[in-house]
Design an enzyme around this catalytic site. Structure first.
Site, PDB file in Angstrom:
ATOM      1  N   LYS A 223      -0.402  59.244 -44.379  1.00 46.64           N
ATOM      2  CA  LYS A 223      -0.435  57.801 -44.104  1.00 46.64           C
ATOM      3  C   LYS A 223       0.997  57.311 -43.986  1.00 46.64           C
ATOM      4  CE  LYS A 223      -2.026  53.324 -44.717  1.00 46.64           C
ATOM      5  NZ  LYS A 223      -2.334  52.748 -46.036  1.00 46.64           N
ATOM      6  N   ASP A 356     -10.331  48.730 -46.797  1.00 44.16           N
ATOM      7  CA  ASP A 356      -9.273  48.477 -47.787  1.00 44.16           C
ATOM      8  C   ASP A 356      -9.862  48.190 -49.170  1.00 44.16           C
ATOM      9  OD1 ASP A 356      -6.603  48.670 -48.348  1.00 44.16           O
ATOM     10  OD2 ASP A 356      -5.978  46.901 -47.227  1.00 44.16           O
TER      11      ASP A 356
END
Ligand SMILES: [Zn+2]
Length: 447
Positions: A223, A356
């Site tokens: 990421k 999220d």
């Protein structure tokens, strides 16, 4: 000096354990065949529902999916009766933070707690996520190497949770979205200062080193922080952070090792540079413009847009100490993100479901389906974003994402038709992962 003998001893020990483990593995193969009666089946290989189907499960995997009339069920066989329900593949959330809690937004929390707190959170959050019908998640950013250990612990059966596709800490520039900003220089919260938390890199060579380090410690994907963020202090969500060259390095190193790359990107230019660098998904995508949408479509880059949590951030999170700077950023981004998501959907950009989770409470993941439909997707499209498409993004199409022979028996059931009311997915009443039932408020299951 005595390292080598120790290693050899460990190898012998490991072989011994392996031999002991073999009968257990064989016993698992001897698990009885299970017949799941599905009144209405959405297998995610198409947008259609099929009625009166049967799934045959042996051990962890599905061996057959066929109309009930074609599958004779032997007397005394183990049957799970979901004939009154809608059966779907286990859901997949491609953007979670299982270490994180949504009831602490005060930045001081980060320097008050040890990494162990993240581990405890993870045990609880993993179970909540599984109970909500999410049998796989991609965890995209946590302390080193929480998500890798979480994946191992769940795979070992230590506690219940979804299958975890693990990233390490999200790679960020100094002072960027992944750094701890706005404290005095003497304030530090790092377990691994020499490695800059396995997180901070400036320049392509430092990025190369971090990607290799993270792979060494077992991550499944990388990421990167392409732009600033909402919950970090002192940076701007729209501003580019890692440069194109830095992201290109991350992508080249990760892809060479067979790992995908997810890029946190709110800002217009950061999104385009991340796409051009070859990342596999854009997370958030808030300020994407028409050119960015075209680029993603042309390259087949996935958009993972967390379009539910705005409501939580501007509501509860404020009560839990969210700094005013973050509130203001969210106010300016939230509406645009949803509108731009609708434009990307209309243009045909590939969409994978990601929420999220951790920014809002774990277990509420399915609340996002309703928003995806409100902002342009069909219910079937939104569900496939969380099943077949998500499996493609996380590189697990051989295991999960659809209900077909050969896949893991990861399936859920709901009491109302999700193609008519997608909100029915907020109330998952049956969860099976790898052939094992983790929740059953629905079936008339008789052993
Ligand atoms: Zn995130």
């Amino acid at each position: 000096m005595n390292r080598k003998p120790t290693l050899i001893f460990r190898l012998i020990f490991a072989l011994g354990v392996l031999t002991l483990a073999l009968p257990a593995a064989m016993a698992q193969n001897a698990m009885p065949t299970v017949y799941v009666k599905a009144g209405h089946l959405f297998d995610a290989t198409s947008d259609d529902l099929r009625d009166n189907m049967v799934l045959v499960i042996e051990g962890e995997r599905i061996t057959k999916v066929a109309p009930a009339v074609q599958v004779p069920i032997p007397a005394g066989a183990k049957v799970v009766d979901l004939s009154q329900a809608w059966v779907l593949p286990g859901l997949i959330d491609c953007h979670t933070h299982l270490e994180a809690r949504a009831d602490h937004y005060d930045p001081i929390w980060e320097v008050r707690t040890t990494p162990f707190m993240g581990g405890f959170n993870g045990v609880v959050n993993a179970n909540k996520t599984l109970q909500a019908g999410f049998t796989s998640v991609r965890d995209v950013g946590s302390q080193p190497f929480f998500a890798v250990d979480l994946r191992r612990a769940i795979d070992e059966g230590l506690f219940p949770g979804p299958r975890v596709v693990a990233s390490g800490p999200a790679i960020s520039i100094t002072g960027g979205h992944g750094d701890m900003n706005s404290f005095a220089p003497g304030v530090e919260n790092r377990m691994y200062p020499a490695e800059r938390g396995y997180q901070l890199a400036d320049g392509p060579e430092q990025v190369r080193h971090l990607v290799r380090e993270q792979i060494k410690f077992g991550v499944d994907l990388i990421k990167v922080m392409a732009t600033g963020g909402v919950l970090s202090l002192g940076d701007k969500p729209g501003a580019e952070q890692l440069t194109y060259e830095e992201m290109k390095m991350a992508v080249d190193e990760a892809h060479r090792a067979g790992r995908k790359v997810a890029a946190h990107a709110h800002g217009t230019q950061g999104i385009k540079d991340a796409v051009r660098a070859g990342v596999d998904s854009i997370e958030h995508g808030s300020l994407i413009d028409a050119e960015g949408i075209e680029m993603m479509k042309a390259r087949g880059t996935y958009l993972v847009a967390d379009i539910y949590n705005d409501d939580y951030i501007l509501g509860k999170a404020v009560e839990f100490g969210l700094p005013k700077e973050s509130v203001d950023k969210e106010k300016s981004l939230g509406r645009l993100q949803r509108e731009n998501f609708a434009k990307a959907v209309a243009a045909g950009v590939k969409i994978a479901f990601g929420t999220d989770a951790g920014v809002y409470p774990h277990g509420d993941n399915a609340k996002q389906f309703d928003y995806m439909v409100k902002f342009g997707m069909t219910p079937a499209g939104a569900i496939r974003a969380a099943t077949s498409s998500a499996a493609d993004l996380i590189d697990r199409t051989h295991d999960v994402g659809t209900l077909e022979a050969g896949k893991y028996a990861d399936l859920i059931a709901v009491a109302a038709n999700p193609l008519e009311r997608v909100e029915s997915l907020e109330h998952v009443s049956f969860v099976m992962k790898g052939g094992k039932v983790y929740k059953d408020e629905l079936s008339a299951a008789k052993p």
